[in-house]
Design an enzyme around this catalytic site. Structure first.
Site, PDB file in Angstrom:
ATOM      1  CB  CYS A   1     -31.706  44.849  17.471  1.00  0.00           C
ATOM      2  SG  CYS A   1     -32.891  46.168  17.151  1.00  0.00           S
TER       3      CYS A   1
ATOM      4  CB  CYS B   1      -0.877  -0.055   1.244  1.00  0.00           C
ATOM      5  SG  CYS B   1      -1.659   1.481   1.614  1.00  0.00           S
TER       6      CYS B   1
ATOM      7  CB  CYS C   1     -30.292  49.087  15.179  1.00  0.00           C
ATOM      8  SG  CYS C   1     -30.496  49.025  16.949  1.00  0.00           S
TER       9      CYS C   1
HETATM   10 ZN   LIG Z   1     -32.137  48.073  17.947  1.00  0.00          ZN
END
Ligand SMILES: [Zn+2]
Length: 542
Positions: A449, A83, A452
Site C-alpha cells: 500500500c 478513389c 508500505c
Molecule cells: Zn501497507
C-alpha cells in the site's frame, strides 16, 4: 509556386514528359491536366486536378470507361471519379510534388485495373454508407433488446429526422445538449439483427420500394429478410400508419422508413396486402450512434473494456482529480448502469484556477459538485453522484474501484487502511514541485500500500530519485502553503492513473507502482515495479 517553393513551370514540364498535358485553371486555384492512366497495360483517358500549391494528392477522373459496366463499382463513381487512396493513409512529401503526383497516378491506374477486374468488389462493404440514403437518425440504445423501441421526432432541426431511444430521459438530456427537443409522441421502431454486413447490389440499386429492399435482403441474409417481412406485414395489418426499421449489423447500423399508404377500395377484388406493401416506397436512414457504450469504446484499440457499468469512486477533485474525472467519464465511468461518485469537501478558489480543469464560472463553489455538473453537461448520459464532505465521515461501501487523487499522504494511507481490503484502489500524485508523477495500485492483498513504500524500512528502496525528493512550499499568510507545480504535471499524473486503470481493466497491469519522470536532470532510482506488502504495515495489515 508550391508551398515548398517549387516553380509550377517545372512541375508542368515534368508532367508533360510523363505524358500529362496541362490544360488550364479550374475554379479557385486548381490546375487541370489530361493524359492516360495505365491500368495494367491498358490506357484509359483521364483528367486530374491538383491545387496550385501542390500540397494535395491529385483528384483523378476516368473519362473513357468501358461500356456495360455494373451500375455500382467500388472506388469509382458513375461520373468516373476514382478513389484510389484512402484519406489520411499516406503522408504527403511536400518537397517532391512531381514524384508524388506520378506515384499517385500509377497507384490510380492499378486501382482502376483491379476495380475493372472485379478484384475489389468486397470493398463495397466498407463503402456501404456512400450508397445508402440521405436522411440521418440518431440511435441512443444502450441495451441489446431487439423488437419494438420508441423513437421520437425532433423539433427545430433538419440535421436528423428522429432519435431511437431506450431511455427517454437520458436521450432528452443529450438532445438538450445539442440544443434540440423531442416531440412528445413516440413512434415505434423495429430493431432487428443480422450477422451479415450490408453491401450494395451492383444492379437494381438503391432499393426503391419494400419489394426491392426485401429482394436485396434475400441476397445477403435470407433469415433477416423473413423477419423484416413478417414484422412489416404485422404492422401494416395492425393498422399502423408507418414502420421504421433499424438493422444492427456487425459494426454498422442502418435503417429505413415506410409510410403505409393504403389503397382506397372501390369495389372489385381487393389487392393482396402483401403486394400493396411490396410496392410502397422506402426512405433509407443512416444511423448515427450517440449511445454511451459506443462513445466509450470507439477510441479503444481492439479490446473494448471500459469503466461502464462499474461502481467507481474518486476521492479528491483538485487539480489531478479534475482532469482524471473527465478521463474516467470518457472511458465509460457512470454509464450503462454504472455510477461515478466524486468526493471533495473543498471549494474552488482563485488560487486553484491556474491548474484546475474548471474555471471562473465554478469559483467559490464545491469542487465535487461543480465537476459533476461540468461532466454531466459534456456527457449527459452519465450518472454522477457528488459528496461535498470529508471522506472520513462517510461510508463508501465496496466500490468496484476506489481512486485517490488527494495528494495528501496521510489521507491516502487512511483510505488504503479503510478500503483496500475490499476494493481495488489506485492513488496518483505529483512528486515534489512537479519532478515526477506516480501512481500506485493495490488490487490484491500481497501488493504494497502507499504506507508500505513510504515508511521505513522500504521507504528508501522505493524512493523516486537517488536523492530524496525535496520539499518546496509556496504561499503565505491566509492563502496557506502549497506545493507549486503546473497543470501539465497534474495532467500527466491523471494520464498515468488512467493508463494503469485501463491496463488493470484488461488484466494486463504489469507493475502496480509506476513513475513518469518530468525533471530529466534527476536520476531515477526506482522504475516501474510491483512492491510487496510490508509485514506489519499499520495501513494494510490483515
Ligand atoms: Zn501497507
Amino acid at each position: 509556386m508550391s508551398v515548398t517553393g517549387i516553380e509550377l513551370s517545372t512541375y508542368v514540364d515534368q508532367l508533360k514528359r510523363n505524358g500529362f498535358t496541362y490544360s488550364g485553371k479550374v475554379g479557385q486555384g486548381w490546375l487541370k491536366f489530361t493524359g492516360d492512366l495505365n491500368a495494367r497495360g491498358t490506357a484509359y483517358a483521364c483528367e486530374f486536378l491538383v491545387p496550385r500549391t501542390l500540397d494535395e494528392i491529385p483528384l483523378v477522373t476516368v473519362k473513357s470507361l468501358p461500356r456495360g459496366l455494373p451500375k455500382l463499382l467500388p472506388h469509382l463513381t458513375a461520373s468516373g471519379y476514382l478513389c484510389y487512396i484512402a484519406a489520411g493513409s499516406i503522408a504527403l512529401d511536400l518537397f517532391d510534388p512531381i514524384g508524388q503526383t506520378l506515384a499517385c497516378l500509377q497507384q490510380a491506374g492499378e486501382v482502376l485495373a483491379r476495380v475493372l477486374a472485379d478484384e475489389m468488389v468486397e470493398d463495397l462493404v466498407d463503402e456501404f454508407y456512400s450508397f445508402w440514403g440521405e436522411h440521418d437518425c440518431l440511435l441512443d440504445i444502450q441495451g441489446n433488446l431487439l423488437g419494438a423501441h420508441p423513437a421520437y421526432f425532433t423539433e427545430d432541426t433538419d440535421t436528423f429526422a428522429f432519435v431511437v431511444s431506450d431511455d427517454k430521459a437520458r436521450t432528452e438530456r443529450k438532445l438538450q445538449a445539442l440544443g434540440h427537443r423531442l416531440k412528445p409522441q413516440p413512434i415505434v421502431t423495429i430493431r432487428v439483427r443480422t450477422s451479415v454486413r450490408p453491401f450494395p447490389l451492383q444492379k437494381d440499386w438503391p432499393p426503391k420500394d419494400v419489394g426491392s429492399l426485401l429482394r436485396w435482403q434475400s441476397a445477403i441474409d435470407p433469415s433477416c429478410r423473413r423477419r423484416l417481412e413478417k414484422k412489416l406485414m404485422q404492422r401494416y395489418q395492425s393498422g399502423y400508419e408507418h414502420a421504421t426499421v433499424i438493422i444492427d449489423s456487425p459494426g454498422l447500423h442502418y435503417g429505413f422508413f415506410v409510410k403505409f399508404n393504403r389503397p382506397v377500395h372501390r369495389g372489385g377484388r381487393r389487392r393482396d396486402s402483401r403486394q400493396v406493401v411490396y410496392g410502397l416506397p422506402v426512405t433509407e436512414l443512416r444511423c448515427i450512434r450517440i449511445d454511451d457504450k459506443y462513445i466509450a469504446e470507439r477510441s479503444m484499440p481492439d479490446v473494448a473494456k471500459t469503466l461502464s457499468s462499474l461502481d467507481v469512486v474518486l476521492v479528491g477533485c483538485g487539480t489531478i482529480g479534475g482532469f482524471l474525472a473527465e478521463m474516467l467519464v470518457k472511458a465509460g465511468a457512470g454509464s450503462l448502469g454504472g455510477r461515478l461518485t466524486l468526493v471533495d469537501c473543498d471549494s474552488l478558489g482563485p488560487q486553484n484556477l491556474g491548474r484546475h480543469r474548471l474555471g471562473m464560472p465554478h469559483m467559490f463553489k464545491n469542487k465535487a459538485v461543480q465537476m459533476a455538473a461540468e461532466l454531466e453537461r459534456l456527457a449527459p448520459g452519465v450518472r454522477i453522484d457528488k459528496k461535498q464532505v470529508d471522506v472520513k465521515t462517510i461510508q463508501l461501501g465496496k466500490p468496484d474501484l476506489l481512486i485517490d487523487t488527494t495528494g495528501a499522504q496521510s489521507l491516502t494511507d487512511w483510505l488504503m487502511w479503510r478500503y483496500a481490503k475490499s476494493s481495488p484502489m489506485l492513488a496518483a500524485w505529483v512528486e515534489g514541485p512537479g519532478l515526477a508523477v506516480r501512481a500506485l495500485m493495490k488490487h490484491s492483498p500481497e501488493h504494497a500500500c502507499s504506507r508500505c513504500i513510504t515508511q521505513p524500512p522500504q521507504s528508501v528502496a522505493y524512493q523516486v530519485f537517488t536523492e530524496p525528493t525535496p520539499t518546496v512550499l509556496k504561499g503565505h499568510g491566509c492563502e496557506g502553503l502549497f506545493v507549486p507545480f503546473p497543470a501539465t504535471a497534474s495532467i500527466q499524473a491523471a494520464s498515468l492513473a488512467m493508463e494503469m486503470l485501463q491496463a488493470w481493466l484488461e488484466g494486463r497491469l504489469e507493475h502496480t507502482l509506476q513513475t513518469r519522470v518530468l525533471d530529466n536532470k534527476r536520476t531515477l532510482k526506482t522504475g516501474d515495479c510491483t512492491p510487496t506488502r510490508q509485514e506489519g504495515c499499520l495501513a494494510c495489515h490483515s
